[in-house]
Design a protein around this motif. Structure first.
Motif, PDB file in Angstrom:
ATOM      1  N   UNK A 269       0.818  -1.227   0.000  1.00 53.99           N
ATOM      2  CA  UNK A 269       0.000   0.000   0.000  1.00 53.99           C
ATOM      3  C   UNK A 269       0.846   1.270   0.000  1.00 53.99           C
ATOM      4  N   UNK A 270       2.021   1.195   0.610  1.00 58.29           N
ATOM      5  CA  UNK A 270       2.892   2.370   0.676  1.00 58.29           C
ATOM      6  C   UNK A 270       3.481   2.664  -0.696  1.00 58.29           C
ATOM      7  N   UNK A 271       3.852   1.598  -1.421  1.00 63.55           N
ATOM      8  CA  UNK A 271       4.356   1.761  -2.786  1.00 63.55           C
ATOM      9  C   UNK A 271       3.247   2.302  -3.682  1.00 63.55           C
ATOM     10  N   UNK A 272       2.029   1.801  -3.497  1.00 66.85           N
ATOM     11  CA  UNK A 272       0.908   2.299  -4.303  1.00 66.85           C
ATOM     12  C   UNK A 272       0.688   3.789  -4.057  1.00 66.85           C
ATOM     13  N   UNK A 413       7.768  -2.960  -8.548  1.00 60.84           N
ATOM     14  CA  UNK A 413       6.919  -3.820  -9.378  1.00 60.84           C
ATOM     15  C   UNK A 413       5.686  -4.295  -8.620  1.00 60.84           C
ATOM     16  N   UNK A 414       5.666  -4.079  -7.295  1.00 65.99           N
ATOM     17  CA  UNK A 414       4.482  -4.434  -6.507  1.00 65.99           C
ATOM     18  C   UNK A 414       3.245  -3.800  -7.127  1.00 65.99           C
ATOM     19  N   UNK A 422      -2.593 -10.490  -8.958  1.00 63.31           N
ATOM     20  CA  UNK A 422      -4.018 -10.664  -8.690  1.00 63.31           C
ATOM     21  C   UNK A 422      -4.631 -11.728  -9.566  1.00 63.31           C
ATOM     22  N   UNK A 423      -4.209 -11.771 -10.834  1.00 67.14           N
ATOM     23  CA  UNK A 423      -4.716 -12.800 -11.747  1.00 67.14           C
ATOM     24  C   UNK A 423      -4.332 -14.195 -11.257  1.00 67.14           C
ATOM     25  N   UNK A 424      -3.110 -14.339 -10.769  1.00 67.64           N
ATOM     26  CA  UNK A 424      -2.670 -15.644 -10.258  1.00 67.64           C
ATOM     27  C   UNK A 424      -3.458 -16.043  -9.025  1.00 67.64           C
ATOM     28  N   UNK A 425      -3.795 -15.067  -8.185  1.00 65.33           N
ATOM     29  CA  UNK A 425      -4.572 -15.376  -6.984  1.00 65.33           C
ATOM     30  C   UNK A 425      -5.985 -15.822  -7.356  1.00 65.33           C
ATOM     31  N   UNK A 444     -16.141  -8.988  -3.125  1.00 66.77           N
ATOM     32  CA  UNK A 444     -16.747  -9.366  -1.851  1.00 66.77           C
ATOM     33  C   UNK A 444     -15.842 -10.287  -1.040  1.00 66.77           C
ATOM     34  N   UNK A 445     -14.945 -10.994  -1.703  1.00 69.07           N
ATOM     35  CA  UNK A 445     -14.032 -11.906  -0.991  1.00 69.07           C
ATOM     36  C   UNK A 445     -12.967 -11.141  -0.211  1.00 69.07           C
ATOM     37  N   UNK A 446     -12.704  -9.903  -0.636  1.00 68.96           N
ATOM     38  CA  UNK A 446     -11.678  -9.082   0.029  1.00 68.96           C
ATOM     39  C   UNK A 446     -10.327  -9.793   0.092  1.00 68.96           C
ATOM     40  N   UNK A 447      -9.981 -10.456  -0.999  1.00 66.06           N
ATOM     41  CA  UNK A 447      -8.677 -11.111  -1.060  1.00 66.06           C
ATOM     42  C   UNK A 447      -7.575 -10.055  -1.123  1.00 66.06           C
ATOM     43  N   UNK A 448      -6.424 -10.403  -0.616  1.00 60.60           N
ATOM     44  CA  UNK A 448      -5.307  -9.460  -0.526  1.00 60.60           C
ATOM     45  C   UNK A 448      -4.940  -8.932  -1.917  1.00 60.60           C
ATOM     46  N   UNK A 449      -4.930  -7.609  -2.058  1.00 58.37           N
ATOM     47  CA  UNK A 449      -4.599  -6.993  -3.336  1.00 58.37           C
ATOM     48  C   UNK A 449      -5.764  -6.900  -4.291  1.00 58.37           C
TER      49      UNK A 449
END
Length: 490
Positions: A269-272, A413-414, A422-425, A444-449
């Protein structure tokens, strides 16, 4: 006219292959291995020994050691990259060791900081004795002050006002000793400012987990703290606090080095924030010694006695740099090193100004001269004790800078490769989604990223582009909602 010449017929293509998913690209750029030859002998030997015995990446040990050594040098010596200009750089460094919870960040940092902690313990013992002496002198001064007041009263009663004033002026209290500090872990900026006044050469901020510190500085309430830390990176400025209750506190010297650990998910989040404009003041680019090495899946048991000579030589580097006097010295590149630095500086600036880099990476590059100057000076002081920086020391610093640049590219690159991650997750957890599914199902799943719409849409686009998903509109009376079907067997 028909071309009847001999031509190689196009290869036959299986129509099925045109619809098969293509492998997703790597979401994490490769990084260079730590070049041990780019470190002075005592550092290289220590880094290799700790890395082998603790089975941790050598990068973590090396970066922690370099930041700690920069704190010991502090502002005693400034590096002047130009011969005639007054441009001078304080060689304090900021670093971060990036890795998951099983990457042995803390043990590596602890080993590298051991000499600094030992020096602090010794300073504490000296302080305890000085404090005991001070308290005894304070009691004696109180006795002498009372006697002087009585004698002054007698002189005053006799009309000898000058004599009374002379007696009172002659009394004085002893100076309270300051405890020498080298490391600070957690302090308000006001307290940190006071500690910097007591230790004007500078301090090392050590955070086992940097995420909390960085997150605090990213919030609206942390903007004042953020401005102070930005000043501390430059290392040669003054800072004034005006606070109700504390009054005005002037910080004469703001020299701070920083080292800490952080997990990739916590720094994302800091890099973003830095790349999307909310926190783009260059704070994260000042963490020039940020390393994110690959962690070996293998673990080999090592149980041998530490090499005492290796540790002694490493600890001696700290003691020699700590013994340098604060004389305001200036270091310069020698005749052979100067053109080498100029050549590197021009190439780096051209690359940063080319427009081919992401702005956050370009901003990182233009802060590298301080890193190169600091590393060159530290290496020269360790190897020769001189302030005329040789081409050899500069060449080691430049090699290490190439290595650090590759780690910076992985760090940034994050954001740029977050869609691939995200696609891989989504692909990994496809059994947790309905068939067909929508972007809303993922949010709705609120998955990381994948917590906001933009991240989800970007990840889905990657899966569609690589033929893992087929998109079809679902008419609902208004704007169509896209639904997605897996283009995979099984």
């Amino acid at each position: 006219m028909t071309d009847t010449g001999n031509k190689t017929p196009p290869p036959l293509v299986n129509p099925k292959e045109l619809n098969e998913p293509r492998p997703l690209p790597d979401d994490q750029p490769p990084v260079m291995d730590l070049p041990l030859e780019a470190l002075p002998g005592p550092l290289a030997d220590f880094v290799e020994d700790i890395s082998t015995r603790q089975q941790c990446p050598p990068d973590y040990v090396a970066v922690t050691a370099l930041c700690a050594l920069s704190a010991v040098v502090g502002n005693k010596i400034k590096v002047c990259p130009k011969r005639h200009d007054d441009w001078a750089l304080v060689p304090n460094l900021w670093g971060a060791v990036v890795g998951g919870p099983a990457s042995s960040k803390s043990p590596a940092m602890g080993a590298a900081l051991a000499p600094l902690k030992a020096m602090e313990r010794e300073a504490w013992k000296v302080y305890e004795q000085e404090k005991a002496d001070y308290e005894a002198e304070l009691k004696l001064a109180s006795i002498e002050e009372k006697k002087a007041q009585k004698d002054a009263q007698k002189l005053s009663e006799k009309g000898n006002r000058e004599g009374a004033m002379e007696l009172l002026r002659a009394t004085s209290k002893p100076d309270e000793p300051n405890r020498q500090r080298l490391i600070v872990n957690d302090a308000t900026i006001e307290k940190l400012g006071e500690l910097l006044n007591e230790n004007p050469n500078g301090l090392l901020l050590v955070r086992d987990e940097l995420a909390g510190w960085l997150s605090k500085l990213s919030g609206e309430e942390g903007q004042g703290d953020r401005a102070f830390y930005l000043e501390c990176y430059d290392g040669d400025g003054r800072y004034t606090f005006d606070r109700i209750g504390r009054g005005t506190v002037d910080i004469e010297s703001t020299t701070l080095s920083i080292i800490g650990g952080i997990q990739p998910a916590r720094i994302a989040p800091i890099i973003r924030g830095a790349t999307r404009g909310s926190d783009d003041d260059g704070l994260i680019q000042r963490v020039q010694l940020a390393v994110w090495p690959d962690i070996s899946p293998r673990f080999k048991w090592h149980d041998v006695e530490p090499e005492k000579d290796i540790y002694k030589a490493y600890a001696d580097c700290f003691r020699r740099l700590a013994a340098l006097p604060r004389e305001g010295k200036r270091a310069h590149f020698d005749e052979q090193a100067q053109p080498l630095f100029v050549e590197w500086m021009e190439e780096m600036q051209e690359q940063a100004r080319s427009g081919s880099l992401h702005p956050v990476m370009a901003a990182h590059l233009v802060k590298m001269p301080k890193t190169v100057a600091a590393l060159s000076l530290i290496f020269e002081l360790i190897e020769t004790g001189e302030t005329s920086i040789s081409a050899h020391s500069l060449a080691m610093a430049l090699e290490l800078t190439d290595y650090l640049k590759s780690h910076a590219e992985r760090l940034y690159s994050i954001v740029s490769n977050s869609a691939i991650k995200g696609a891989k997750l989504i692909l990994q957890r496809r059994d947790k989604l309905p068939v067909p599914f929508t972007a809303r199902n993922i949010r709705r799943k609120q998955w990381q990223g994948l917590a906001n719409s933009q991240d989800v849409d970007d990840a889905i686009d990657v899966l569609v582009e690589h033929r893992y998903l087929k998109a079809m509109p679902l008419q609902t009376g208004g704007r169509p909602t896209w639904q997605y079907f897996w283009n995979m067997e099984g």
